[in-house]
Design an enzyme around this catalytic site. Structure first.
Site, PDB file in Angstrom:
ATOM      1  N   ASP A 169       0.827  -0.794   0.167  1.00 34.86           N
ATOM      2  CA  ASP A 169      -0.145  -0.448  -0.211  1.00 34.86           C
ATOM      3  C   ASP A 169       0.817   1.486  -0.322  1.00 34.86           C
ATOM      4  OD1 ASP A 169      -2.201  -1.338   0.216  1.00 34.86           O
ATOM      5  OD2 ASP A 169      -2.041  -1.553   2.736  1.00 34.86           O
ATOM      6  N   LYS A 176      -0.711  10.239   1.218  1.00 38.19           N
ATOM      7  CA  LYS A 176      -0.667  10.976   2.121  1.00 38.19           C
ATOM      8  C   LYS A 176       1.050  11.442   2.514  1.00 38.19           C
ATOM      9  CE  LYS A 176      -5.326  11.840   1.725  1.00 38.19           C
ATOM     10  NZ  LYS A 176      -6.887  11.261   2.337  1.00 38.19           N
ATOM     11  N   THR A 191       1.753 -10.484  -9.830  1.00 34.69           N
ATOM     12  CA  THR A 191       0.439  -9.852  -9.188  1.00 34.69           C
ATOM     13  C   THR A 191      -1.059 -10.145  -9.115  1.00 34.69           C
ATOM     14  OG1 THR A 191       0.654  -8.065  -7.957  1.00 34.69           O
ATOM     15  CG2 THR A 191       2.520  -9.819  -6.754  1.00 34.69           C
ATOM     16  N   PHE A 211      -2.308  -7.425  -8.803  1.00 33.42           N
ATOM     17  CA  PHE A 211      -2.198  -5.289  -8.375  1.00 33.42           C
ATOM     18  C   PHE A 211      -2.154  -5.867  -9.598  1.00 33.42           C
ATOM     19  CE2 PHE A 211      -4.216  -3.216  -5.410  1.00 33.42           C
ATOM     20  CZ  PHE A 211      -4.764  -3.658  -4.041  1.00 33.42           C
ATOM     21  N   GLU A 212      -0.206  -6.736 -10.277  1.00 31.32           N
ATOM     22  CA  GLU A 212       0.241  -6.505 -10.628  1.00 31.32           C
ATOM     23  C   GLU A 212      -0.500  -6.600 -12.439  1.00 31.32           C
ATOM     24  OE1 GLU A 212       4.059  -8.686 -11.148  1.00 31.32           O
ATOM     25  OE2 GLU A 212       4.990  -7.894 -12.232  1.00 31.32           O
TER      26      GLU A 212
HETATM   27  C1  SAM Z   1      -2.276  -3.543  -2.785  1.00 25.47           C
HETATM   28  S1  SAM Z   1      -2.705  -4.852  -1.890  1.00 25.47           S
HETATM   29  C2  SAM Z   1      -1.184  -5.944  -2.659  1.00 25.47           C
HETATM   30  C3  SAM Z   1      -1.397  -7.408  -2.308  1.00 25.47           C
HETATM   31  C4  SAM Z   1      -0.279  -8.029  -3.392  1.00 25.47           C
HETATM   32  N1  SAM Z   1       0.504  -8.265  -2.876  1.00 25.47           N
HETATM   33  C5  SAM Z   1      -0.571  -8.171  -4.953  1.00 25.47           C
HETATM   34  O1  SAM Z   1       0.776  -7.709  -5.498  1.00 25.47           O
HETATM   35  O2  SAM Z   1      -1.551  -8.671  -5.950  1.00 25.47           O
HETATM   36  C6  SAM Z   1      -1.377  -4.615  -0.337  1.00 25.47           C
HETATM   37  C7  SAM Z   1      -2.247  -5.551   0.463  1.00 25.47           C
HETATM   38  O3  SAM Z   1      -0.926  -6.006   2.072  1.00 25.47           O
HETATM   39  C8  SAM Z   1      -1.695  -5.616   2.628  1.00 25.47           C
HETATM   40  N2  SAM Z   1      -1.620  -5.575   3.805  1.00 25.47           N
HETATM   41  C9  SAM Z   1      -1.430  -4.107   3.990  1.00 25.47           C
HETATM   42  N3  SAM Z   1      -0.301  -3.735   5.031  1.00 25.47           N
HETATM   43  C10 SAM Z   1       0.186  -4.637   5.896  1.00 25.47           C
HETATM   44  C11 SAM Z   1       0.464  -5.149   6.936  1.00 25.47           C
HETATM   45  N4  SAM Z   1       0.915  -3.659   7.265  1.00 25.47           N
HETATM   46  N5  SAM Z   1       1.038  -6.549   7.075  1.00 25.47           N
HETATM   47  C12 SAM Z   1      -0.211  -7.550   6.419  1.00 25.47           C
HETATM   48  N6  SAM Z   1      -0.859  -7.296   5.232  1.00 25.47           N
HETATM   49  C13 SAM Z   1      -0.347  -5.963   5.096  1.00 25.47           C
HETATM   50  C14 SAM Z   1      -3.469  -5.426   2.287  1.00 25.47           C
HETATM   51  O4  SAM Z   1      -4.103  -5.656   3.068  1.00 25.47           O
HETATM   52  C15 SAM Z   1      -3.642  -5.908   0.799  1.00 25.47           C
HETATM   53  O5  SAM Z   1      -4.196  -7.213   0.861  1.00 25.47           O
END
Ligand code: SAM
Length: 209
Positions: free
Chosen positions: A120, A124, A188, A190-191
């Site tokens: 993520d 901001k 992935t 998202f990718e």
């Molecule tokens: C933007 S998504 C990307 C998911 C995957 N890696 C992909 O590329 O398709 C980020 C994922 O990380 C998880 N996530 C974010 N911060 C995290 C944390 N501190 N610990 C565990 N999971 C987290 C979110 O819930 C989300 O499923």
């Protein structure tokens, strides 16, 4: 783990529940044998989301073990069901916050590769403290990587990548490696969306020295 694939009867636990690794103690490092009965190089998918990468990697590399770490319950349950569906005995899920997982739960010097894929971006300014790639993350990761273990990062977010570059440059005990385009490295969930939109993907690969 083999029990996970027995036919589901009323008295038997849901096979998908057995895929989830639930630590006995959230403040004591687990043993490798708690994670997987079979010793093998361990790879982490930190923030594994909907699990497309985790499942593809586990299927491609049956000689490695894969642990997906994800904080959202719905996603963890979904990926556990995918692991059962694909009859993978080398993939498990941990529903926990990544920093806590590295700092308190995983054994020291246990991880061969940690994948951080499209974390993520928290764009901001006052949210940037929530970003995963921080000095403390690099330090905690160093403790759980085996000597020569790797960190692989991908993101579509240029400002976050520039932030990461500064963190990676000052992290002690790592060296930067080239990471040429590798068609064998699965995309992935998202990718796939970002690539379909024609967005550039930024990558970094480091090795513990
Ligand atoms: C933007 S998504 C990307 C998911 C995957 N890696 C992909 O590329 O398709 C980020 C994922 O990380 C998880 N996530 C974010 N911060 C995290 C944390 N501190 N610990 C565990 N999971 C987290 C979110 O819930 C989300 O499923």
């Amino acid at each position: 783990m083999r029990a996970a694939f027995r036919a589901h009867s009323e008295n038997a636990p849901d096979p998908a529940e057995l895929i989830e690794f639930v630590p006995q103690d959230y403040f004591a490092r687990a043993e490798m044998s708690d994670l997987f009965p079979r010793p093998a190089p361990l790879e982490l998918d930190l923030g594994c989301g909907e699990g497309g990468f985790l499942v593809a990697m586990a299927a491609k590399h049956p000689d490695h073990n894969f642990l997906g770490v994800e904080r959202l319950l719905g996603r963890v349950r979904k990926v556990c069901r995918m692991v059962v569906h694909h009859q993978l005995e080398n993939a498990r899920l941990l529903r926990l916050e990544t920093a806590h997982t590295l700092r308190y739960v995983l054994p020291k010097e246990s991880v061969s590769v940690a994948h951080v894929l499209f974390p993520d971006p928290w764009p901001k300014r006052h949210h940037q403290r929530h970003r995963l790639i921080q000095d403390g993350f690099m330090e905690a990761l160093h403790g759980i990587l085996v000597p020569g273990g790797e960190l692989r990062i991908k993101t579509d977010d240029e400002p976050y990548f520039m932030w990461m570059e500064k963190v990676l440059a000052r992290a002690k005990g790592y060296e930067r490696l080239d990471w040429p385009e590798d068609p064998e490295y699965p995309q992935t969930n998202f990718e796939r969306r970002f690539v379909a939109q024609g967005l550039p993907i930024y990558r970094a690969r480091l090795r513990k020295v």
